[in-house]
Motif scaffolding. Structure first.
Motif, PDB file in Angstrom:
ATOM      1  N   ALA B  11       0.844  -1.197   0.000  1.00 25.09           N
ATOM      2  CA  ALA B  11       0.000   0.000   0.000  1.00 25.09           C
ATOM      3  C   ALA B  11       0.883   1.252   0.000  1.00 25.09           C
ATOM      4  O   ALA B  11       1.833   1.347   0.774  1.00 25.09           O
ATOM      5  N   GLY B  12       0.569   2.195  -0.872  1.00 24.13           N
ATOM      6  CA  GLY B  12       1.378   3.413  -0.972  1.00 24.13           C
ATOM      7  C   GLY B  12       2.403   3.327  -2.086  1.00 24.13           C
ATOM      8  O   GLY B  12       2.839   4.342  -2.615  1.00 24.13           O
ATOM      9  N   GLY B  13       2.790   2.093  -2.440  1.00 22.64           N
ATOM     10  CA  GLY B  13       3.673   1.902  -3.586  1.00 22.64           C
ATOM     11  C   GLY B  13       5.082   2.441  -3.385  1.00 22.64           C
ATOM     12  O   GLY B  13       5.471   2.879  -2.291  1.00 22.64           O
ATOM     13  N   VAL B  14       5.849   2.370  -4.442  1.00 23.10           N
ATOM     14  CA  VAL B  14       7.200   2.936  -4.506  1.00 23.10           C
ATOM     15  C   VAL B  14       7.298   3.685  -5.831  1.00 23.10           C
ATOM     16  O   VAL B  14       6.985   3.102  -6.873  1.00 23.10           O
ATOM     17  N   PRO B  15       7.682   4.969  -5.898  1.00 25.97           N
ATOM     18  CA  PRO B  15       8.036   5.780  -4.728  1.00 25.97           C
ATOM     19  C   PRO B  15       6.803   6.156  -3.908  1.00 25.97           C
ATOM     20  O   PRO B  15       5.734   6.386  -4.450  1.00 25.97           O
ATOM     21  N   LEU B  16       7.001   6.224  -2.617  1.00 28.02           N
ATOM     22  CA  LEU B  16       5.960   6.649  -1.705  1.00 28.02           C
ATOM     23  C   LEU B  16       5.877   8.180  -1.770  1.00 28.02           C
ATOM     24  O   LEU B  16       6.906   8.861  -1.745  1.00 28.02           O
ATOM     25  N   ALA B  25      13.929   7.510  -4.053  1.00 29.68           N
ATOM     26  CA  ALA B  25      14.691   8.370  -4.960  1.00 29.68           C
ATOM     27  C   ALA B  25      15.063   7.588  -6.226  1.00 29.68           C
ATOM     28  O   ALA B  25      14.940   8.086  -7.351  1.00 29.68           O
ATOM     29  N   ASN B  26      15.477   6.358  -6.026  1.00 30.35           N
ATOM     30  CA  ASN B  26      15.851   5.485  -7.137  1.00 30.35           C
ATOM     31  C   ASN B  26      14.668   5.241  -8.080  1.00 30.35           C
ATOM     32  O   ASN B  26      14.798   5.302  -9.305  1.00 30.35           O
ATOM     33  N   ALA B  27      13.500   4.984  -7.488  1.00 33.20           N
ATOM     34  CA  ALA B  27      12.301   4.703  -8.291  1.00 33.20           C
ATOM     35  C   ALA B  27      11.821   5.950  -9.024  1.00 33.20           C
ATOM     36  O   ALA B  27      11.233   5.869 -10.103  1.00 33.20           O
ATOM     37  N   LYS B  28      12.068   7.125  -8.408  1.00 34.98           N
ATOM     38  CA  LYS B  28      11.683   8.372  -9.078  1.00 34.98           C
ATOM     39  C   LYS B  28      12.583   8.594 -10.286  1.00 34.98           C
ATOM     40  O   LYS B  28      12.152   9.060 -11.334  1.00 34.98           O
ATOM     41  N   LYS B  29      13.848   8.229 -10.130  1.00 37.89           N
ATOM     42  CA  LYS B  29      14.829   8.451 -11.193  1.00 37.89           C
ATOM     43  C   LYS B  29      14.665   7.421 -12.315  1.00 37.89           C
ATOM     44  O   LYS B  29      14.690   7.759 -13.488  1.00 37.89           O
ATOM     45  N   TYR B  30      14.481   6.168 -11.936  1.00 41.76           N
ATOM     46  CA  TYR B  30      14.339   5.088 -12.921  1.00 41.76           C
ATOM     47  C   TYR B  30      12.992   4.399 -12.699  1.00 41.76           C
ATOM     48  O   TYR B  30      12.838   3.625 -11.755  1.00 41.76           O
ATOM     49  N   SER B  31      12.047   4.665 -13.605  1.00 43.93           N
ATOM     50  CA  SER B  31      10.685   4.191 -13.353  1.00 43.93           C
ATOM     51  C   SER B  31      10.601   2.665 -13.322  1.00 43.93           C
ATOM     52  O   SER B  31       9.636   2.102 -12.823  1.00 43.93           O
ATOM     53  N   VAL B  32      11.623   1.981 -13.839  1.00 48.50           N
ATOM     54  CA  VAL B  32      11.608   0.524 -13.796  1.00 48.50           C
ATOM     55  C   VAL B  32      11.588   0.012 -12.350  1.00 48.50           C
ATOM     56  O   VAL B  32      11.162  -1.118 -12.087  1.00 48.50           O
ATOM     57  N   PHE B  33      12.012   0.846 -11.420  1.00 49.17           N
ATOM     58  CA  PHE B  33      12.020   0.426 -10.013  1.00 49.17           C
ATOM     59  C   PHE B  33      10.752   0.853  -9.254  1.00 49.17           C
ATOM     60  O   PHE B  33      10.644   0.630  -8.053  1.00 49.17           O
ATOM     61  N   SER B  34       9.808   1.481  -9.957  1.00 51.85           N
ATOM     62  CA  SER B  34       8.591   1.898  -9.258  1.00 51.85           C
ATOM     63  C   SER B  34       7.657   0.709  -9.090  1.00 51.85           C
ATOM     64  O   SER B  34       7.724  -0.278  -9.819  1.00 51.85           O
ATOM     65  N   ARG B  35       6.818   0.789  -8.093  1.00 56.47           N
ATOM     66  CA  ARG B  35       5.900  -0.315  -7.770  1.00 56.47           C
ATOM     67  C   ARG B  35       4.479   0.201  -7.619  1.00 56.47           C
ATOM     68  O   ARG B  35       4.172   0.979  -6.730  1.00 56.47           O
ATOM     69  N   HIS B 219       4.274  -7.567  -3.189  1.00 56.69           N
ATOM     70  CA  HIS B 219       3.731  -6.669  -2.161  1.00 56.69           C
ATOM     71  C   HIS B 219       4.888  -6.035  -1.373  1.00 56.69           C
ATOM     72  O   HIS B 219       4.923  -6.016  -0.152  1.00 56.69           O
ATOM     73  N   ILE B 220       5.808  -5.496  -2.159  1.00 57.01           N
ATOM     74  CA  ILE B 220       7.075  -4.968  -1.634  1.00 57.01           C
ATOM     75  C   ILE B 220       6.914  -3.510  -1.214  1.00 57.01           C
ATOM     76  O   ILE B 220       6.404  -2.689  -1.974  1.00 57.01           O
TER      77      ILE B 220
END
Ligand SMILES: [Mn+2]
Ligand SMILES: [Mn+2]
Ligand SMILES: [Mn+2]
Ligand SMILES: [Mn+2]
Ligand SMILES: [Zn+2]
Ligand SMILES: [Zn+2]
Lengths: 260, 260
Positions: B11-16, B25-35, B219-220
């Motif tokens: 819940a809230g995902g990544v980036p939060l 920060a990583n997920a914001k920079k590289y969308s492949v790491f977003s959840r 569910h990371i």
């Protein structure tokens, strides 16, 4: 004071999932005609107020700290569904001013996260930065507030959704304060017994009763758009059907729709 | 049978929203790491099954008639929030198979729209096209089902979220049927008393108990991603942390992760 109509759609929006009507086909072809859940941004000086939380990408639209407050009209999902996600964020809590509704929606009250819910009282004004804001009761299937915004010395603006007509006290209040701008629920084309929302005729009646210099129809369904496409109904010059993204600057003495 | 992990986030995902941690920060920079919210698509022959409805753009992701069924694990908002909008669509109704939960979420049961909710019984298999599907109870704060998919003659796949550990009967069932693939809740880094969800250690325990050929952590939370970035923990070769968009083809005798 600047008003941006972020979303102007009824529940389900336009295009409606799976619908092949002329309005939905049009909106699929030209995204300018699409309608997201009903929501508006009010900006006054450095202050930013979001009306309703039904847009499902709130966490991507706004930066942390960017919103001074969220005002909820009521707790139907199409007006709060974006909060389920946003609430889990980090940072300073966001004041969320709401009508008195013990149920809220789903588990929002139990798990408010970064949202700071604060029930308001009808006709009891509060201040957000330079704006005086008065909640006014509406007629809907849940406790529902419209909000009237008054900048010091500037023209006032009333945002009224979801509603079917106006309670007598709300009408009296608005007739007395005479807001220069009025946005109002117009969910349906002319119909016999509209439920929970205004149809075209009721919306125009409400506008006439309040007498604003300019008015915008909001909470538009694909049925209304479809009816407009097929009948091309006339509107008085001071009333327009809002579209997503329309922006209006209300400055003293002038009411200019930014879209025209 | 093909599995696509559409969303792998807690819940809230990544980036939060508003979070400045290294993982966000990583997920914001590289969308492949977003959840995005936890959800998966199961394809078998011409059949398409969506697990959970938490993605908020369901009405834009899928064409009308494209989904044969939606299976809900439970009625927490991060697993159903996309249905609030989708339900108002037009066209053939969509079967939505659910655990027995009299509350549902908000007004979904009262206003199902085009959704056809159908409560299922634990360990009572049903069929969707060529797939046999068995709901298995999990341990969470709401009635929650995992689902086990068995194509005729092909390797089985179990999808288990949200859960903290496994009920004895579910573990027994899975130990007996030995699914070749297993996706399981791993919300938290190692912690003392994880609540409602597995932490890293519990997730690995569950995988060990079931003994699949391949397993995926789902569910990371950003906390887990953050902990992984700072500690670089080792995983057995048959286990991986799923990313949004990962695709797996389970064909007889082979289990190939499509991402590698
Ligand atoms: Mn509404
Ligand atoms: Mn409503
Ligand atoms: Mn969850
Ligand atoms: Mn849950
Ligand atoms: Zn339509
Ligand atoms: Zn973070």
């Amino acid at each position: 004071m600047r008003i941006t109509f972020l979303g102007t759609g009824a529940a389900g929006g336009v295009p409606l999932f799976g619908c092949e009507c002329a309005a939905c086909a049009n909106a699929k072809k030209y995204s300018v005609f699409s309608r997201e859940p009903c929501s508006a941004l009010i900006e006054s000086g450095a202050n930013r107020i979001l009306i309703d939380g039904g847009l499902m990408d709130l966490h991507k639209r706004f930066a942390p700290g960017e919103l001074d407050a969220i005002l909820l009209t009521h707790f139907h999902p199409d007006h709060v569904q974006g909060l389920f996600h946003l609430r889990w964020g980090k940072g300073p809590s966001i004041p969320v001013l709401i009508p008195p509704d013990p149920d809220g929606c789903a588990d929002l009250f139990r798990h408010p996260g970064m949202l700071d819910f604060s029930p308001q009282e009808a006709f009891t004004a509060f201040e957000i930065g330079p704006l005086k804001v008065t909640p006014v009761p509406l007629i809907h299937s849940k406790p529902t507030f419209g909000y009237v915004f008054e900048p010091a010395g500037g023209p006032a603006f009333a945002y009224l959704t979801d509603t079917r007509g106006l309670p007598r006290e709300t009408r009296d209040f608005l007739q007395t304060m005479k807001p220069e701008g009025l946005a109002i629920d117009c969910s349906f084309p002319p119909s016999n017994q509209p439920k929970g929302h205004n149809d075209w005729a009721l919306a125009l009646d409400c506008i006439k009763a309040v007498g604003p210099a300019r008015a915008w129809l909001i909470h538009i369904s694909h049925d209304l758009d479809n009816w407009r496409l097929s009948t091309n109904p006339e509107l008085p010059a001071h009333i327009r059907v809002a579209q997503d993204g329309d922006r209006v600057d209300l400055t003293p003495g002038t009411v200019k729709p930014g879209h025209e």
